[in-house]
Design an enzyme around this catalytic site. Sequence first.
Site, PDB file in Angstrom:
ATOM      1  CB  THR A 170      -0.525   9.254  -6.232  1.00 29.02           C
ATOM      2  OG1 THR A 170      -0.535   8.138  -6.830  1.00 29.02           O
ATOM      3  CG2 THR A 170      -0.678   9.358  -4.797  1.00 29.02           C
ATOM      4  NE  ARG A 221       2.607  -0.899  -5.726  1.00 29.69           N
ATOM      5  CZ  ARG A 221       2.618  -0.437  -6.297  1.00 29.69           C
ATOM      6  NH1 ARG A 221       1.586   0.969  -6.138  1.00 29.69           N
ATOM      7  NH2 ARG A 221       3.120   0.783  -5.643  1.00 29.69           N
ATOM      8  CB  VAL A 222      -1.157  -3.240  -2.346  1.00 31.42           C
ATOM      9  CG1 VAL A 222      -1.812  -2.169  -0.866  1.00 31.42           C
ATOM     10  CG2 VAL A 222      -3.225  -4.103  -2.581  1.00 31.42           C
ATOM     11  N   GLY A 223       0.495  -0.590  -3.119  1.00 29.23           N
ATOM     12  CA  GLY A 223       0.990   0.454  -3.079  1.00 29.23           C
ATOM     13  C   GLY A 223       1.308   0.747  -1.443  1.00 29.23           C
ATOM     14  CB  THR A 244       2.781  11.013  -4.756  1.00 28.11           C
ATOM     15  OG1 THR A 244       2.720  10.723  -5.987  1.00 28.11           O
ATOM     16  CG2 THR A 244       3.744  12.587  -4.384  1.00 28.11           C
ATOM     17  N   GLY A 245       5.034   8.953  -5.124  1.00 26.25           N
ATOM     18  CA  GLY A 245       5.906   8.269  -5.251  1.00 26.25           C
ATOM     19  C   GLY A 245       6.189   6.866  -5.341  1.00 26.25           C
ATOM     20  N   GLY A 304       5.947   3.227  -4.372  1.00 23.37           N
ATOM     21  CA  GLY A 304       4.982   2.860  -4.022  1.00 23.37           C
ATOM     22  C   GLY A 304       6.190   2.264  -2.915  1.00 23.37           C
TER      23      GLY A 304
HETATM   24  N1  ASP Z   1       2.618   5.690  -4.367  1.00 23.00           N
HETATM   25  C1  ASP Z   1       1.825   5.405  -5.671  1.00 23.00           C
HETATM   26  C2  ASP Z   1       1.774   4.404  -5.473  1.00 23.00           C
HETATM   27  O1  ASP Z   1       2.928   3.679  -5.776  1.00 23.00           O
HETATM   28  C3  ASP Z   1       2.210   6.129  -6.939  1.00 23.00           C
HETATM   29  C4  ASP Z   1       2.355   7.714  -6.689  1.00 23.00           C
HETATM   30  O2  ASP Z   1       2.738   7.831  -6.002  1.00 23.00           O
HETATM   31  O3  ASP Z   1       2.428   7.800  -8.107  1.00 23.00           O
HETATM   32  O4  ASP Z   1       0.931   3.191  -5.954  1.00 23.00           O
END
Ligand code: ASP
Length: 351
Positions: free
Chosen positions: A212, A240-242, A263-264, A266
């Site tokens: 991300t 699915r929405v993050g 980022t991580g 979600g």
């Molecule tokens: N945070 C993003 C999500 O969950 C994924 C990511 O940060 O790599 O959609």
Amino acid sequence: MVRGFSVVAGLLAILLLPGCQPDETTATPDGGTEPEGAEYGLVIHGGAGTILRENLTEEREAQYHAALQAALEAGYQVLEEGGSAMDAVIAAVVVMEDAPLFNAGRGAVFTSEGTNELDAAVMDGRDLDAGAVAGVTRIKNPIRLARLVMEESPHVLFAGPGAETFASQFDLEEVEPEYFFTEERWEALQRAQEAEEVSMDWYEEEDRMIGTVGAVARDRDGNLAAATSTGGMTNKRYGRVGDVPIIGAGTYASNASCAISTTGHGEYFIRNVVAREICARMEHRGETLQEAADAVILGQLVDHGGTGGAVGIDRDGMITLTLNTPGMYRGHWVAGAEPFTAIYEDEGDGR
Ligand code: ASP
């Protein structure tokens, strides 16, 4: 730039401290010291997760550093020429959306149906204006569409087909869904689906979201902005929405405190309202940006089992790059300092 200063003391400090390094301190009128932030600058990330040296060739590392550097240059140039924080974060994120290395735009991960559904958001710290899109499939640069939602509609978040209908009113580049196909992301989907047949724990075990992208900036006028863009998580389910397009979870900016892009995993970032939580701690508890980021990313999130990281810049030009994973593609470039890029956790934040 620095609160609690008289104009004269502030001017003196600027004259005596050319360069404004982000980690310098300067005397306050009461005899204490106060951190001296950068007049302008930006901080970016290209995703956090289990990024290990043994899994990346030197050539691959070099590609990531080059892509991060290109994003920093695009954003920094805007700021140096007196452009807005919003223009800078968009410029940086577009570079990373166009690079197949990152899980955003071109290199987006695949859903369980083998499609690509992209999320993006922007926020303007001047007035808390925000725009976001979720689940778009044909927009080359979702971050540009998020900005249009903010500037050209009375709404904050458009999802799915409605987002694309909104997009069709503007001169925004559309692509065929195949544009988002990359062999690496396709293979990751096959691995995730094979693992899923064996155990439902694959969702936690498999590192499915690296890449991300996001940027935060402070411009010469002291305005803050944040932008984040993603393909989400490999093998994510229908619709699915993050956290990325959820204002306050993955993206937040307020001139009263800070601008954050995360980022991580979600779901954890949504439940912990991570981006806003960092800014809220600054506003209500008087914490520094780093204290607030540590409390949320290394404390609260870890306690709840959430993995990932955040980049931030505050009203005084102080920055943070905080992660609780082995790696996060990241970088910063602030006025008076050299650009910095890093991948692994042990490389620190370059300050
Ligand atoms: N945070 C993003 C999500 O969950 C994924 C990511 O940060 O790599 O959609």
